[in-house]
Motif scaffolding. Structure first.
Motif: not given
Lengths: 148, 419
Positions: B326-335, B351-360
């Motif tokens: 979801d977060l990556l979709i939103l990041a890609a949604y912007g200009p 190097k990140n599992n999903p939880q660590a990736f979300i924190t980043t």
């Protein structure tokens, strides 16, 4: 027995300190190497976008540049994991972005350079770099040389 | 003389009759007027209200949504309201569906209606949608499009009613259900709620620096949906779907594909901004294209890169993966967000599992060259000061126990109906 105690008291911590120093030295060397890789990649980028393109050598040029970026990212990531740090993430991210930015040019290199593929390349570049005129212009200048 | 008095008598009688009619007129119009309560905006600016009532009789799409979701005479509020006196008054004045309303309401009040099995579920709890609308639009200085002329206006704050909010909720729910029935993963309901809240605060005519309507669509986004090797297969997939859940979506897409022409030169464009805003097919197109666009991002932009790094095989069933996606979709949604989101996967999936990736992602990432990859995402996370204050304002408008749930562990999930 006395000698053993001496080893434990003096040599043990000394060797630990030496290992730590060695690791720090290695980390710093890795950091220097990562920065070097980045600088070299930016030089290659500048050369690539400032060069003149013709239909004959276009594909090989694009492939070479794309390969150099992929290798640079791989090397940075491998050194990063040895250092166990994330301080150089912005460098890796920039290299990954460069890989993304050349995608329209790569697609064009693998096409017949016809009207459709030129349109698709222009579109993807615009979509990729909306709000980023500098990157847009770099990629656009290459597309313009091949699609008139 | 006698005739003269009898004439006065007639006038007196007529006056009595007139008074009766006048009283009846004022009584009825009083009720009809009381019916329109603006959740935001001013009652004199009836632009959206008028368009909704026009669409209710002219637009096949609006009619279909009203019929499926029983808007105007039965809703979550009616079903849940402990005191239905107000509902009765409201239903009596909903002219279009008066008879049906009475019938359904009678059944609801006597408990014989089986409405929940017939009315599809709304994705968002109406109280949350209303609270978000009020909280985000508290300053009401945002520019809106005046349709059909398409001019932007800052001074006229259009009246938005509960019915308009309910309608938007129904349209979102319908199209979300359509994509779900086709296994086209789009944003999760939680992030859809956040997206609409932050993009427009469910203000359908909101327009800001190139972005239009509830999803704040820009023309590059629409253009990408009509590119033969990018978004077009997704548009066609929904347009050609056979699932009954997509019957309304198909109406919009087939019309658009037909009018786009063979070379797609006449594709929908935000240059005709009202076609992405106006109730009847514009607001609906806006929601549908936003959802299909998000599905396209997930399937076309993110999935291949995830696969390239073997991330899906490792983490697809991880409890945090959906949120990361979801977060990556939103990041890609912007200009210009596409390249940034894909670059982020290349770097952080190693190097990140999903939880660590979300924190980043939530802490924000910027490339060495200065590109803030999470710029668009920043607006959705509570690490953003403005976002946090809006979220607090939204929470304060929620009734209990929703308020407690929203502030507590559930967060935005408290606003989502199980779908």
């Amino acid at each position: 027995m006395y000698q053993c105690i001496l080893i434990v008291i003096f040599i043990g911590p000394m060797s630990q300190a030496a290992t730590k120093l060695n690791l720090e030295k290695k980390a710093s060397t890795n950091l220097i190497t990562i920065n070097h890789i980045y600088k070299e990649s930016m030089k290659t980028k500048s050369m690539f976008y400032n060069s003149k393109f013709d239909k004959k050598k276009f594909k090989s040029k694009v492939e070479a540049y794309s390969k150099s970026l992929t290798t640079a990212l791989k090397n940075v990531q491998s050194l990063e994991s040895k250092n166990n740090t994330s301080t150089t993430d912005p460098i890796a991210l920039q290299l990954a972005l460069e890989i993304e930015l050349i995608e329209p040019i790569q697609n064009l290199a693998n096409s017949n350079l016809n009207e459709k593929s030129c349109h698709a390349a222009r579109h993807l570049n615009k979509y990729n770099t909306e709000n980023d005129t500098k990157d847009f212009n770099l990629v656009d200048s290459v597309i313009k040389q091949l699609c008139n | 003389m006698e005739r003269f008095f009898s004439q006065i008598g007639v006038i007196r009688v007529n006056l009595k009759v007139m008074k009766y009619w006048l009283f009846l007129y004022l009584f009825c119009s009083g009720f009809a007027f009381a019916e329109i309560i603006c959740v935001t905006g001013k009652i004199k600016n009836r632009n959206i209200i008028d368009q909704l009532s026009k669409a209710k009789s002219n637009s096949e799409i609006t009619k279909a949504i009203y019929a499926q979701y029983h808007i105007g005479f039965i809703s979550n509020e009616v079903e849940q309201a402990p005191d239905c006196h107000d509902c009765q008054i409201r239903s009596k004045n909903t002219s279009d569906h008066a008879t049906a309303a009475k019938e359904i309401l009678k059944h609801t009040l006597t408990g014989t209606a089986n409405s929940t099995s017939q009315t599809p579920k709304l994705l968002f709890k109406p109280e949350c949608l209303k609270a978000s609308h009020i909280a985000i639009n508290a300053d009401s200085t945002s520019t809106q499009l005046s349709c059909p002329d398409g001019k932007k206006t800052l001074n006229r704050s259009f009246c938005n009613t509960e019915e308009i909010l309910h309608y938007q909720n129904a349209v979102i729910s319908n199209f979300y259900g359509c994509l779900k029935s086709m296994n086209l993963p789009t944003l999760s309901p939680k992030y859809l709620f956040k997206k609409y809240s932050h993009e427009s605060g469910f203000k359908p005519y909101y327009s800001y620096s190139g972005g239009h309507g509830i999803s704040q669509l820009v023309d590059e986004f629409i253009a990408d949906l009509y590119e033969p090797e990018r978004g077009l297969p997704f548009i066609k997939m929904v347009a050609n779907s056979e699932t009954p859940e997509c019957s309304i979506a198909r109406k919009i897409l087939n019309t658009d594909l037909k009018s786009s022409g063979k070379n797609l030169n006449n594709r929908p464009t935000t240059k005709k901004a009202c076609s992405f805003v106006e109730i009847g097919d514009g607001l609906e197109r806006n929601i549908l294209y936003g959802l299909i666009g998000a599905a396209k991002i997930a399937a076309l932009e993110l999935k291949p890169i995830f696969e390239q790094y073997d991330y899906l095989s490792k983490y697809q069933n991880d409890p945090h993966f959906e949120e990361l996606n979801d977060l990556l979709i939103l990041a890609a949604y912007g200009p210009g967000g596409r390249s940034g989101a894909r670059a982020a996967i290349r770097v952080y999936s190693r190097k990140n599992n999903p939880q660590a990736f979300i924190t980043t992602l939530n802490s924000g990432i910027t490339s060495r060259g200065g590109r803030e990859v999470t710029r668009y995402l920043r607006n959705y996370t509570n690490s953003n000061k403005d976002s946090k204050s809006k979220s607090n304002a939204l929470a304060s408008l929620l009734p209990n126990p929703l308020n407690t749930e929203f502030i507590g562990e559930q967060g935005v999930d408290a606003c989502i109906n199980a779908f």
